[in-house]
Design a protein around this motif. Structure first.
Motif, PDB file in Angstrom:
ATOM      1  N   ILE A 126       0.943  -1.086   0.108  1.00  0.00           N
ATOM      2  CA  ILE A 126      -0.145   0.152  -0.018  1.00  0.00           C
ATOM      3  C   ILE A 126       0.840   1.185  -0.162  1.00  0.00           C
ATOM      4  CG2 ILE A 126      -1.899   1.299   1.184  1.00  0.00           C
ATOM      5  CD1 ILE A 126      -2.799  -1.242   0.092  1.00  0.00           C
ATOM      6  N   VAL A 127       0.552   2.057  -0.878  1.00  0.00           N
ATOM      7  CA  VAL A 127       0.949   3.486  -0.913  1.00  0.00           C
ATOM      8  C   VAL A 127       0.282   4.497   0.317  1.00  0.00           C
ATOM      9  CG1 VAL A 127       1.984   5.222  -2.352  1.00  0.00           C
ATOM     10  CG2 VAL A 127       1.996   3.150  -3.333  1.00  0.00           C
ATOM     11  N   PRO A 128       1.017   4.877   1.069  1.00  0.00           N
ATOM     12  CA  PRO A 128       0.232   5.531   2.119  1.00  0.00           C
ATOM     13  C   PRO A 128      -0.195   7.002   1.426  1.00  0.00           C
ATOM     14  CG  PRO A 128       2.108   4.730   2.899  1.00  0.00           C
ATOM     15  CD  PRO A 128       2.469   4.542   1.369  1.00  0.00           C
ATOM     16  N   GLN A 129      -1.362   7.570   1.927  1.00  0.00           N
ATOM     17  CA  GLN A 129      -1.542   8.650   1.287  1.00  0.00           C
ATOM     18  C   GLN A 129      -0.464   9.873   1.945  1.00  0.00           C
ATOM     19  OE1 GLN A 129      -5.513  10.458   2.429  1.00  0.00           O
ATOM     20  NE2 GLN A 129      -4.955  12.621   1.912  1.00  0.00           N
ATOM     21  N   PRO A 130       0.002  10.616   0.879  1.00  0.00           N
ATOM     22  CA  PRO A 130       1.310  11.536   1.160  1.00  0.00           C
ATOM     23  C   PRO A 130       0.761  12.762   1.907  1.00  0.00           C
ATOM     24  CG  PRO A 130       0.697  11.653  -1.293  1.00  0.00           C
ATOM     25  CD  PRO A 130      -0.426  10.541  -0.802  1.00  0.00           C
ATOM     26  N   THR A 136       1.325  11.277  -7.270  1.00  0.00           N
ATOM     27  CA  THR A 136       2.141  10.752  -8.007  1.00  0.00           C
ATOM     28  C   THR A 136       3.471  10.399  -7.807  1.00  0.00           C
ATOM     29  OG1 THR A 136       1.042  12.370  -9.918  1.00  0.00           O
ATOM     30  CG2 THR A 136       3.144  11.573 -10.507  1.00  0.00           C
ATOM     31  N   ASN A 137       4.426  11.212  -6.915  1.00  0.00           N
ATOM     32  CA  ASN A 137       5.681  11.373  -6.459  1.00  0.00           C
ATOM     33  C   ASN A 137       5.395  10.146  -5.396  1.00  0.00           C
ATOM     34  OD1 ASN A 137       8.390  12.215  -6.065  1.00  0.00           O
ATOM     35  ND2 ASN A 137       7.679  12.338  -3.994  1.00  0.00           N
ATOM     36  N   ALA A 138       4.602  10.059  -4.968  1.00  0.00           N
ATOM     37  CA  ALA A 138       4.401   8.812  -3.955  1.00  0.00           C
ATOM     38  C   ALA A 138       4.421   7.452  -4.516  1.00  0.00           C
ATOM     39  CB  ALA A 138       3.259   9.086  -2.892  1.00  0.00           C
ATOM     40  N   ILE A 139       3.743   7.449  -5.573  1.00  0.00           N
ATOM     41  CA  ILE A 139       3.506   5.913  -6.220  1.00  0.00           C
ATOM     42  C   ILE A 139       4.888   5.757  -7.049  1.00  0.00           C
ATOM     43  CG2 ILE A 139       2.414   4.712  -8.100  1.00  0.00           C
ATOM     44  CD1 ILE A 139      -0.253   6.705  -7.353  1.00  0.00           C
ATOM     45  N   ILE A 166      -3.676  12.539 -10.063  1.00  0.00           N
ATOM     46  CA  ILE A 166      -2.302  11.491 -10.386  1.00  0.00           C
ATOM     47  C   ILE A 166      -2.048  11.979 -11.894  1.00  0.00           C
ATOM     48  CG2 ILE A 166      -1.233   9.369 -10.509  1.00  0.00           C
ATOM     49  CD1 ILE A 166      -4.354   9.739  -8.277  1.00  0.00           C
ATOM     50  N   ASP A 167      -0.801  12.150 -12.133  1.00  0.00           N
ATOM     51  CA  ASP A 167      -0.071  11.934 -13.385  1.00  0.00           C
ATOM     52  C   ASP A 167       0.146  10.709 -14.248  1.00  0.00           C
ATOM     53  OD1 ASP A 167       1.294  12.328 -15.793  1.00  0.00           O
ATOM     54  OD2 ASP A 167       2.606  14.083 -14.990  1.00  0.00           O
ATOM     55  N   LEU A 168      -0.774  10.167 -14.694  1.00  0.00           N
ATOM     56  CA  LEU A 168      -0.761   8.716 -15.008  1.00  0.00           C
ATOM     57  C   LEU A 168       0.485   8.384 -15.946  1.00  0.00           C
ATOM     58  CD1 LEU A 168      -4.357   7.344 -15.570  1.00  0.00           C
ATOM     59  CD2 LEU A 168      -2.253   6.269 -14.144  1.00  0.00           C
ATOM     60  N   GLU A 169       0.745   9.370 -16.777  1.00  0.00           N
ATOM     61  CA  GLU A 169       1.832   9.098 -17.850  1.00  0.00           C
ATOM     62  C   GLU A 169       3.251   8.923 -16.989  1.00  0.00           C
ATOM     63  OE1 GLU A 169       2.384  11.698 -21.347  1.00  0.00           O
ATOM     64  OE2 GLU A 169       0.302  12.412 -21.041  1.00  0.00           O
ATOM     65  N   THR A 170       3.359   9.685 -15.915  1.00  0.00           N
ATOM     66  CA  THR A 170       4.642   9.503 -15.114  1.00  0.00           C
ATOM     67  C   THR A 170       4.525   8.266 -14.342  1.00  0.00           C
ATOM     68  OG1 THR A 170       4.841  11.963 -14.770  1.00  0.00           O
ATOM     69  CG2 THR A 170       5.946  10.474 -13.224  1.00  0.00           C
ATOM     70  N   VAL A 171       3.400   7.874 -13.880  1.00  0.00           N
ATOM     71  CA  VAL A 171       3.226   6.357 -13.034  1.00  0.00           C
ATOM     72  C   VAL A 171       3.283   5.434 -14.247  1.00  0.00           C
ATOM     73  CG1 VAL A 171       1.521   4.893 -12.007  1.00  0.00           C
ATOM     74  CG2 VAL A 171       1.776   7.500 -11.383  1.00  0.00           C
ATOM     75  N   ALA A 172       3.029   5.364 -15.371  1.00  0.00           N
ATOM     76  CA  ALA A 172       3.250   4.599 -16.230  1.00  0.00           C
ATOM     77  C   ALA A 172       4.768   4.451 -16.865  1.00  0.00           C
ATOM     78  CB  ALA A 172       2.239   4.842 -17.712  1.00  0.00           C
ATOM     79  N   ALA A 173       5.385   5.296 -16.864  1.00  0.00           N
ATOM     80  CA  ALA A 173       6.775   5.169 -17.230  1.00  0.00           C
ATOM     81  C   ALA A 173       7.539   4.612 -16.355  1.00  0.00           C
ATOM     82  CB  ALA A 173       7.287   6.753 -17.595  1.00  0.00           C
TER      83      ALA A 173
END
Length: 380
Positions: A126-130, A136-139, A166-173
């Motif tokens: 689990i990624v905690p709520q930042p 984005t940075n947390a994930i 959330i910036d999905l492009e950054t997470v996807a990369a």
């Protein structure tokens, strides 16, 4: 900017319905389409084989246009949870690997991963709520710093409960760099936020129709990346996702091939004669307005929400990474305990959870609805 479209809905003037993130009303034209669809089943002797295919393909094409996909990439499924089950049935999750989830993710995008982890000998991390609101940075940090190999990142564009983007492009990369699959829940934003699936390239994206797509309950669409088109495992086996299902002798072929693309994942009885026409009529309206124009109107209305709250001296803080189509205001101890009941009596509909108020307008709302909300809001 897109004008208010209230006259296309059966919403009384004394009702301020600001809860699309819970469930949207359907447009008048979609109601009529659903009623006509019901009559199809009332007179089955008038049906042809086209009744099982034509609207299915029209809905598939419209759904694809909402996310920048091709019709071949889209399957018709029953719900977000159904689409997630298809993803879980296909993604490789080795023993000892991790499935990454955001804290307090929606149950339709959460329970299936615990089940898969248990069956695979994997872990759910689990990624905690930042504290700074930067999901984005947390994930991305969780992916890069994991002590276990990441098999799946279960993501979204907006946290359904916190309203943070959330910036999905950054997470996807980051997911691709880690060799992980990406599965996305789009139920809380498809139809309201411009999105191009070709830029994010998730393995699977699922979105139900009953929120910002202004559609019916019990219908969703599944985008499947082309890597899953040829060998993807479906949950159901029936004639409608197979070649030749429209032929009178369909039953003579022992195991016919699947239809091309993501159609192999179509649910059984996909051609619901009452449900599909509602979704088609609603998506045609959105396509006519354009998602970009819908987004512009919702951003305008949500800016009014925050401005009203601040001008009235409410102790709210705008999130650092807000999603422009939903406002979640933490009003703290200023919110009266009876707020939910009093707002409903005033004809105002939002979602209240503890001290948080989620306001989610759509194109049928106007400035008067926002004013009504704050004029009726019971405070201490």
């Amino acid at each position: 900017m897109l004008n208010c479209q209230r006259d296309l809905f059966s919403i009384p003037r004394d009702t301020a319905y600001l809860d699309a993130a819970y469930m949207s009303p359907i447009p008048i034209a979609a109601v009529a389409a659903g009623e006509a669809g019901v009559r199809v089943k009332a007179e089955p002797w008038k049906m042809t084989i086209a009744s099982y295919y034509d609207e299915v393909e029209e809905a598939r094409q419209l759904a694809a246009s909402m996310v920048g996909a091709d019709a071949d990439d889209i399957a018709i499924v029953a719900a977000t949870s159904y689409g997630m089950a298809i993803a879980a049935a296909n993604l490789p999750v080795p023993t000892g690997s991790a499935i990454l989830l955001m804290e307090n993710e929606h149950t339709s995008h959460r329970y299936i991963w615990y089940d898969l982890a248990q069956r695979s000998g994997a872990h759910v991390d689990i990624v905690p709520q930042p504290a700074d609101g930067d999901w984005t940075n947390a994930i991305v940090s969780a992916i890069r710093n994991s002590s276990r190999p990441i098999a799946v990142v279960a993501g979204t564009l907006v946290h359904w409960f916190e309203g943070m983007a959330i910036d999905l492009e950054t997470v996807a990369a980051a997911a691709r760099a880690a060799g992980a699959s990406l599965v996305v829940d789009g139920t809380q934003w498809v139809g309201a936020v411009p999105f191009d699936v070709r830029r994010v390239r998730p393995d699977f994206l699922v979105f139900a129709t009953y929120k910002f797509l202004l559609g019916p309950y019990r219908l969703a669409f599944l985008y499947a990346d082309r890597r899953w088109h040829e060998a993807g495992r479906t949950l159901e086996h029936h004639s409608w996702n197979r070649v030749g299902g429209d032929k009178s002798d369909f039953y003579k072929v022992a195991v016919p091939d699947f239809l091309p693309g993501a159609r192999r994942f179509d649910m059984g009885e996909r051609s619901d004669f009452a449900v599909l026409p509602i979704a088609i009529a609603a998506m045609k309206l959105i396509r006519g307005w354009t998602v970009e124009s819908v987004f512009g109107r919702l951003r305008h209305l949500n800016e009014l929400v925050w401005s009203q709250a601040e001008s009235r001296g409410l102790p709210v803080a705008r999130p650092r990474h807000p999603t422009p189509h939903i406002s979640i205001l933490d009003i703290g101890d200023r919110l009266a305990a009876s707020a939910a009941q009093e707002l409903k009596r005033a004809g105002v509909h939002v979602t209240l959870r503890g001290t948080k108020m989620r306001v989610s307008p759509h194109v049928y709302n106007d400035e008067a609805d926002i004013n009504r909300l704050f004029e009726s809001l019971p405070l201490r």
